[in-house]
Design a protein around this motif. Structure first.
Motif, short mmCIF file in Angstrom:
data_model
loop_
_atom_site.label_atom_id
_atom_site.label_comp_id
_atom_site.label_asym_id
_atom_site.label_seq_id
_atom_site.Cartn_x
_atom_site.Cartn_y
_atom_site.Cartn_z
N THR A 113 -4.96 13.26 -11.10
CA THR A 113 -4.18 14.50 -11.06
C THR A 113 -4.39 15.34 -12.30
OG1 THR A 113 -2.49 13.32 -9.75
CG2 THR A 113 -1.86 15.43 -10.73
N TYR A 114 -4.60 14.69 -13.43
CA TYR A 114 -4.75 15.40 -14.71
C TYR A 114 -6.04 15.00 -15.41
CZ TYR A 114 0.19 16.40 -13.98
OH TYR A 114 1.38 16.82 -13.44
N PRO A 115 -7.18 15.34 -14.84
CA PRO A 115 -8.46 14.98 -15.47
C PRO A 115 -8.64 15.69 -16.81
CG PRO A 115 -8.80 16.54 -13.68
CD PRO A 115 -7.37 16.14 -13.62
N GLY A 116 -9.22 14.98 -17.73
CA GLY A 116 -9.52 15.58 -19.02
C GLY A 116 -8.38 15.58 -20.01
N LYS A 117 -7.23 15.04 -19.64
CA LYS A 117 -6.08 15.00 -20.55
C LYS A 117 -6.10 13.70 -21.36
CE LYS A 117 -4.67 18.84 -18.73
NZ LYS A 117 -4.78 20.13 -19.46
N LYS A 118 -5.27 13.66 -22.40
CA LYS A 118 -5.12 12.45 -23.21
C LYS A 118 -4.07 11.55 -22.56
CE LYS A 118 -4.70 12.99 -27.66
NZ LYS A 118 -4.07 13.31 -28.97
N PHE A 119 -4.42 10.29 -22.36
CA PHE A 119 -3.51 9.36 -21.70
C PHE A 119 -3.04 8.29 -22.68
CE2 PHE A 119 -5.72 11.36 -18.28
CZ PHE A 119 -4.76 11.48 -17.28
N ILE A 120 -1.73 8.17 -22.77
CA ILE A 120 -1.10 7.17 -23.63
C ILE A 120 -0.24 6.27 -22.76
CG2 ILE A 120 0.55 6.78 -25.52
CD1 ILE A 120 -0.33 9.45 -26.70
N VAL A 121 -0.36 4.96 -22.95
CA VAL A 121 0.46 4.00 -22.23
C VAL A 121 1.46 3.40 -23.22
CG1 VAL A 121 0.52 1.94 -20.80
CG2 VAL A 121 -1.44 3.49 -20.67
N ILE A 122 2.73 3.52 -22.90
CA ILE A 122 3.80 2.96 -23.72
C ILE A 122 4.43 1.80 -22.96
CG2 ILE A 122 5.97 3.38 -24.93
CD1 ILE A 122 5.28 6.33 -25.06
N GLY A 123 4.55 0.66 -23.61
CA GLY A 123 5.18 -0.49 -22.99
C GLY A 123 6.26 -1.07 -23.87
#
Length: 306
Positions: A113-123
């Motif tokens: 859905t959001y190609p090219g964006k920065k992805f951060i995973v918080i757990g």
């Protein structure tokens, strides 16, 4: 309010909100559906996937994620509850491997859905371990992971693990879940006394969980699997992705115990490569109850450093 096409908004009046959207995520056929909460942005630069601890109810984290969301105008957030931990969503399997698969599917949907964006995973807690599995599965897509109060090694060998593991072993999850049916009429009064310092909204989330015997059993059974699965520290993972890892530890944590020292020693002699924060006195493992703002501030600080 903009909602990605892979989410189905819940339109019941009890979920009406102008900031975030309660929704359902349809996973692959084998997994079923999970309860999600979505904080939108018209043009995000950063997309966050949040993975809760256990119990894995995203509603517990609304104050934390809302505080995080309000500190940035270019951030969207997907909080994904664990399979089987909420009655609103039907899950066919809800073991630990399924939770990892569900989180990966969540990231994949966001990436599409959001190609090219920065992805951060918080757990948080065991969500930190799941986040690490997501990073290992999708290393080219995850910019960084924020591991809050991480239970990523030998949970059984912690103060809480040693004292509570009996309740997670079969047949006790089933027995406890059925016994909870007898206590339903007085749950509200019991909780108001035992957790008098909790905000009413958080008590309401806990009460909904305790009114579902199937969800109780799913949470306890998953905890048993955590004890057996999360054992030796994955030092190779920490070494490989050390520049993408951020960690937040409590001063005292019954679910981490001496494992904190084991984790920290694995980074010698290059501890500075990992962003490690030792929390202020008084911030507990279950930070989402009364210390959401402090953790939101820390996460924003990490984001600004990138």
């Amino acid at each position: 309010m903009d909602v990605p096409s892979f989410l189905q908004p819940q339109t019941d009046s009890q979920y009406a909100n102008s900031v975030y959207v309660h929704s359902i995520f349809q996973h692959s056929k084998a997994l079923g559906v999970s309860k999600t909460i979505w904080w939108p942005s018209a043009d995000p630069s950063t997309v966050v996937l949040f993975i809760p601890g256990n119990p894995g109810l995203s509603e517990f984290y609304i104050p934390f994620l809302s505080a995080l969301y309000h500190q940035s105008n270019s951030l969207c957030i997907l909080a994904q509850s664990h399979l089987g931990h909420t009655e609103e969503a039907t899950a066919f399997i809800h073991n630990l491997a399924a939770q990892v698969s569900a989180a990966i599917e969540g990231l994949d949907a966001l990436k599409q859905t959001y190609p090219g964006k920065k992805f951060i995973v918080i757990g948080h807690s065991v969500g930190s371990w799941i986040a690490s599995q997501v990073l290992k599965a999708r290393p080219s897509e995850v910019h960084s992971v924020f591991l809050l109060f991480p239970t990523i090694t030998n949970i059984l060998d912690t103060p809480n693990g040693r004292s509570l593991s009996w309740a997670f072993r079969p047949p006790f999850p089933y027995i406890i879940s059925k016994f909870s049916l007898l206590l339903r009429p007085i749950f509200s009064r019991i909780l108001s006394v035992l957790f008098s310092e909790w905000p009413k909204a958080q008590l309401a989330v806990l009460l909904r969980l305790l009114h579902s015997s199937s969800c109780i059993e799913a949470c306890l059974s998953m905890a048993h699997e955590e004890m057996n699965t999360i054992r030796e520290l994955d030092v190779k993972f920490l070494e490989t992705y050390r520049h993408r890892i951020h960690m937040y530890f409590a001063e005292t944590d019954g679910w981490v115990g001496n494992n904190k020292d084991v984790i920290l020693r694995s980074f010698n002699p290059d501890r500075d490569s990992v962003k490690i924060v030792h929390g202020d006195h008084g911030i507990p493992h279950a930070f989402c109850i009364n210390h959401s703002q402090e953790l939101a501030d820390q996460c924003i600080h990490w984001m600004l450093q990138q």
